[in-house]
Design a protein around this motif. Structure first.
Motif, short mmCIF file in Angstrom:
data_model
loop_
_atom_site.label_atom_id
_atom_site.label_comp_id
_atom_site.label_asym_id
_atom_site.label_seq_id
_atom_site.Cartn_x
_atom_site.Cartn_y
_atom_site.Cartn_z
N GLN A 265 41.04 42.11 40.61
CA GLN A 265 40.87 42.84 41.87
C GLN A 265 39.64 43.72 41.78
O GLN A 265 39.35 44.32 40.73
CB GLN A 265 42.10 43.69 42.17
N PHE A 266 38.93 43.80 42.89
CA PHE A 266 37.74 44.63 43.03
C PHE A 266 37.89 45.47 44.29
O PHE A 266 38.71 45.16 45.15
CB PHE A 266 36.49 43.75 43.18
N ASP B 298 31.11 47.67 40.78
CA ASP B 298 32.35 47.75 41.57
C ASP B 298 32.39 49.16 42.17
O ASP B 298 33.00 50.08 41.62
CB ASP B 298 33.55 47.46 40.68
N TRP C 111 40.12 35.44 36.37
CA TRP C 111 39.34 35.54 37.59
C TRP C 111 40.18 35.40 38.86
O TRP C 111 39.87 36.00 39.88
CB TRP C 111 38.19 34.53 37.58
N GLY D 216 38.25 37.32 41.79
CA GLY D 216 38.87 38.17 42.80
C GLY D 216 40.00 37.46 43.51
O GLY D 216 39.86 36.32 43.95
N THR E 283 34.48 31.11 44.99
CA THR E 283 34.89 32.43 44.51
C THR E 283 34.75 32.46 43.00
O THR E 283 35.35 31.65 42.29
CB THR E 283 36.35 32.74 44.90
#
Length: 141
Positions: free
Chosen positions: A24-25, A43, A20, A9, A6
């Motif tokens: 949030q996305f 996004d 990181w 997120g 990852t």
């Protein structure tokens, strides 16, 4: 088999800049990498362009449905990103049927297209696109 990592997120849907792990996305649709190693993200459902620095900091470069320029430039479901040789971020602004440019200083402008979907060759606002989804640059930028 390779490892999956990852990059950013928290796993929670939303819009949050920062570290990181906490970022949030909401439907990140496309990514590219600039010459400084920043990962740029379309996004889509947050209607913005985000950057993940090599150090893992997430920031919003541009976008927000309610705004005008800079961090508040209006995008609607951006679906593609690339970077030209000058460091400008080129965005496929899907639902607004336009190709947009975000300069390194954060100024947002429209390269081509209108808010009306269609198919018409031409320069700038004379051109029409129907939900552009992707963009790329060549070795000439």
């Amino acid at each position: 088999m390779g490892d999956v990592t990852t990059l950013a997120g928290s796993g929670t849907m939303g819009h949050l800049d920062g570290d990181w792990r906490d970022a949030q996305f909401h439907y990140p649709r496309a990514v590219c990498v600039d010459v400084s190693g920043n990962i740029l993200v379309a996004d889509s459902r947050n209607h913005c362009i985000r950057a993940i620095s090599p150090e893992g900091q997430v920031t919003t470069l541009a976008g927000n449905v309610a705004g005008k320029q800079g961090p508040d430039a209006p995008f609607h479901k951006p679906s593609g990103v690339t970077v030209d040789l000058a460091g400008n971020v080129i965005v496929a602004d899907r639902t607004y049927h336009r190709l947009r440019k975000v300069t390194p200083a954060g100024h947002v402008s429209t390269l081509a297209g209108t808010n009306v979907g269609g198919h018409r060759d031409g320069e700038g606002s004379m051109a029409q696109f129907s939900e552009p989804c992707g963009v790329c640059t060549d070795n000439n930028g």
